[in-house]
Motif scaffolding. Structure first.
Motif, PDB file in Angstrom:
ATOM      1  N   THR A  31      75.552  44.976  13.475  1.00  0.00           N
ATOM      2  CA  THR A  31      76.282  45.996  14.235  1.00  0.00           C
ATOM      3  C   THR A  31      77.199  46.772  13.307  1.00  0.00           C
ATOM      4  O   THR A  31      78.013  46.187  12.587  1.00  0.00           O
ATOM      5  CB  THR A  31      77.113  45.356  15.355  1.00  0.00           C
ATOM      6  N   SER A  32      77.041  48.080  13.325  1.00  0.00           N
ATOM      7  CA  SER A  32      77.943  48.952  12.573  1.00  0.00           C
ATOM      8  C   SER A  32      78.983  49.516  13.531  1.00  0.00           C
ATOM      9  O   SER A  32      78.634  50.102  14.562  1.00  0.00           O
ATOM     10  CB  SER A  32      77.153  50.096  11.930  1.00  0.00           C
ATOM     11  N   LEU A  33      80.251  49.359  13.203  1.00  0.00           N
ATOM     12  CA  LEU A  33      81.310  49.865  14.071  1.00  0.00           C
ATOM     13  C   LEU A  33      81.261  51.382  14.194  1.00  0.00           C
ATOM     14  O   LEU A  33      81.613  51.943  15.224  1.00  0.00           O
ATOM     15  CB  LEU A  33      82.677  49.420  13.532  1.00  0.00           C
ATOM     16  N   SER A  34      80.775  52.039  13.144  1.00  0.00           N
ATOM     17  CA  SER A  34      80.711  53.506  13.155  1.00  0.00           C
ATOM     18  C   SER A  34      79.410  54.030  13.749  1.00  0.00           C
ATOM     19  O   SER A  34      79.268  55.239  13.964  1.00  0.00           O
ATOM     20  CB  SER A  34      80.843  54.029  11.729  1.00  0.00           C
ATOM     21  N   HIS A  35      78.433  53.131  13.992  1.00  0.00           N
ATOM     22  CA  HIS A  35      77.081  53.488  14.438  1.00  0.00           C
ATOM     23  C   HIS A  35      76.267  54.145  13.323  1.00  0.00           C
ATOM     24  O   HIS A  35      75.170  54.647  13.589  1.00  0.00           O
ATOM     25  CB  HIS A  35      77.100  54.402  15.671  1.00  0.00           C
ATOM     26  N   GLU A  61      68.819  48.403  12.688  1.00  0.00           N
ATOM     27  CA  GLU A  61      69.791  47.375  13.050  1.00  0.00           C
ATOM     28  C   GLU A  61      69.411  45.990  12.538  1.00  0.00           C
ATOM     29  O   GLU A  61      70.214  45.060  12.620  1.00  0.00           O
ATOM     30  CB  GLU A  61      69.951  47.323  14.570  1.00  0.00           C
ATOM     31  N   GLU A  84      82.282  51.397   5.978  1.00  0.00           N
ATOM     32  CA  GLU A  84      83.552  50.723   6.199  1.00  0.00           C
ATOM     33  C   GLU A  84      83.670  49.402   5.432  1.00  0.00           C
ATOM     34  O   GLU A  84      84.700  48.716   5.505  1.00  0.00           O
ATOM     35  CB  GLU A  84      83.763  50.460   7.696  1.00  0.00           C
ATOM     36  N   GLN A 113      71.719  51.453  20.930  1.00  0.00           N
ATOM     37  CA  GLN A 113      71.317  50.139  20.449  1.00  0.00           C
ATOM     38  C   GLN A 113      69.921  49.788  20.954  1.00  0.00           C
ATOM     39  O   GLN A 113      69.510  50.196  22.043  1.00  0.00           O
ATOM     40  CB  GLN A 113      72.303  49.065  20.919  1.00  0.00           C
TER      41      GLN A 113
END
Length: 562
Positions: free
Chosen positions: A115-119, A433, A39, A105
């Motif tokens: 942190t990735s918004l899409s995981h 992460e 993203e 997490q």
């Protein structure tokens, strides 16, 4: 009026021209420490010359993103050439960074956790051309340049090009990249590094694209070779092999005979690959129940032609008889067949104060059979003086017992450390992460705190029945612990081959940093310690700003060049 409007519109279009490929595609060199997410749409400009010693690797990263789908992407790098026309005799490796899912997490996240918004997080490096990229999605591209030890000092330049199709239109984008090689030759690292790998049927099936692999078949050995070659890339030099798994046994009237042929073939593959300076003998005992239960050794038995390992108390006739014969035989065989390889024996993993009594009993029995054998263990207790020769505490336990371990070193023992699903928080680890630089800084901790080795259990410990690309976390159902993304593996399967990862590259470069710091320590110990301090202030406080890190590296290389 209408005609006048059309004439004006045509004039504007004619004046502006048709949008070019460059207008529709963002193609940027970015900091190799930057984790580029799918993203991501802002890429800070980066065009630094990478600085290395001969024998190191130079790393580059690019990002591409377009308003239309991209297809058939291919990446190439020309030869690196200096101003005299001399070329680096190396083969740059290029790959498209793929993404893996972190569904859970890390429970105790670091303050600087990403942190990735899409995981989904960038990690595998797919060394194949033909990549396709969805519109408005970022795609990182990785370049790794091995610099030969005989490379002439100077600045070398090359051209990186990205070719592909956007719609029906082909395009080629180019960017010059450069490497400065200092007049320093980095020796082969002497930091002990072990990455535990798995060759069990379930691991080999995942490795082989979901197809079963017969143990010790030609395909099996080819994949063991692939493991050895990939370990070579990250300076592994200690290999964990289980004698109980790979040695065949025959018992008649209480007397054992031993067939070492498969065990030796495993050793030979890693030895020829150049990653075997020390052999770790796999664990010969395990917990007899839950975490606090006592240890019991394994005794091999055959049932319907199939070997199984059965636990007996150390004082039992079965255990005493087997290990009284096996340990001397194993030691004698290794001394004769591989005199140049150091050998250290594991007893049982992660002993604690609850089961220390049974651990000591087994270890002492082993020492009685072979007094010269070294005992190595990942340990959770200090109550093993005069038992362990190589202490491997978890990094946080190393911190808590630092004075104790320094004293053990003064007494002649070795001290390494290990990381796994712990420690978490702000400790450096290999989690997805974490900022990429923190995986590299693990080995600055080795230098700062005097640990001469590093152990990790998760080289290719992919979950049974799981696609390693689709989920990287799992719950430990017994204890309720989360296995964080990045803990269980650092390489990825590809139908019998292995892809590396950006974390594997960071680990490799961290070991190179350790080696350069040790070189500087011999020349100017005070400066080496101070430069390390300016990156790693203490166990959990690091300066991870990438420009600062490169400035410290620059000072190390400059000082070593004088």
């Amino acid at each position: 009026m209408k005609n006048l409007y059309l004439i004006c519109l045509l004039f504007i279009i004619s004046a502006c021209g048709t949008p070019t490929t460059e207008d529709r595609i963002t193609f940027t060199q970015v900091d190799p420490f930057l984790k580029v997410f799918r993203e991501s749409n802002f890429f800070p400009e980066y065009d630094e010359t990478e600085e290395v010693a001969a024998g190191e690797h130079a790393t580059f990263q690019f990002a591409v993103r377009a308003a239309l789908p991209l297809k058939e992407l291919s990446a190439q790098v020309t030869a690196f050439t200096n101003e005299k026309g001399t070329q680096l005799q190396s083969s740059p490796r290029t790959g498209f960074v793929d993404y893996v899912r972190v569904g859970r997490q890390t429970p105790d996240r670091a303050k600087d956790a990403i942190t990735s918004l899409s995981h989904y997080y960038p990690d595998p490096i797919i060394e194949q051309n033909g990549q396709s990229v969805t519109r408005d999605v970022a795609q990182p591209i990785w370049i790794s340049v091995p610099v030969p030890t005989n490379a002439e000092a100077g600045t070398y330049k090359a051209t990186f090009s990205l070719k592909g199709k956007m719609g029906n239109q082909t395009f080629e984008l180019k960017k010059e990249i450069s490497v400065k090689v200092y007049p320093i030759v980095m020796p082969q690292p002497d930091l002990w590094v072990t990455n535990w790998f798995g060759t069990s049927p379930d691991k080999m099936k995942i490795f082989n694209g979901g197809k079963e692999v017969e143990p010790y078949s030609d395909v099996y050995w080819e994949m063991v070779q692939e493991l050895a070659d990939k370990m070579k890339e990250c300076y592994s030099n200690v290999i964990l092999l289980s004698p109980l798994e790979h040695i065949e046994f025959e018992e008649k009237d209480g007397t054992y005979t031993f067939d070492y042929s498969r065990f030796d073939k495993m050793i030979d593959i890693f030895h020829r690959a150049g990653v075997l300076k020390m052999l770790e003998g796999g664990h010969i005992a395990g917990r007899s129940g839950d975490w606090s239960s006592q240890f019991a050794p394994y005794v091999p038995q055959y049932e319907n032609g199939k070997k199984k390992l059965v636990q007996y108390p150390m004082e039992s006739e079965q255990a005493v008889n087997f290990y009284r014969q096996f340990i001397p035989s194993l030691a004698a065989h290794l001394k004769e067949a591989y005199p140049e390889v150091l050998y250290a024996q594991h007893i049982a993993d992660e002993p604690t104060s609850d089961n220390i009594k049974s651990y000591v009993a087994i270890a002492r029995f082993v020492k009685q059979q072979c007094p010269d054998i070294k005992i190595i263990e990942a340990c959770h207790t200090h109550d093993l003086e005069n038992i362990l020769d190589i202490w491997v505490p978890q990094l946080n336990f190393y911190k808590e017992g630092y004075d104790f371990y320094r004293e053990r070193q003064k007494q002649g023992d070795e001290t390494w450390f290990y990381t796994c699903l712990a420690p978490q928080g702000d400790f450096a680890n290999r989690f997805l992460e974490q900022p990429l630089i923190k995986t590299r800084l693990i080995h600055w901790l080795n230098f700062k705190y005097g640990a001469t080795g590093y152990l990790h259990w998760g080289f290719n410990q992919w979950f049974t029945g799981n696609d390693p690309y689709k989920e990287t976390t799992r719950m430990n159902e017994e204890g309720g612990n989360t296995l964080p993304g990045g803990d269980s593996w650092i390489v990825y399967p590809n139908n019998g081959k292995l892809y590396g990862s950006i974390r594997l590259e960071a680990m490799r470069d961290g070991i190179a940093d350790y080696t350069l710091l040790k070189m500087l320590e011999k020349k100017n110990p005070e400066l080496a310690r101070e430069l390390c301090r300016l990156v790693v202030f203490h166990w959990t406080l690091y300066d991870t700003e990438s420009d600062h890190f490169r400035n410290i590296r620059h000072q190390i290389l400059e000082e070593l060049s004088k």
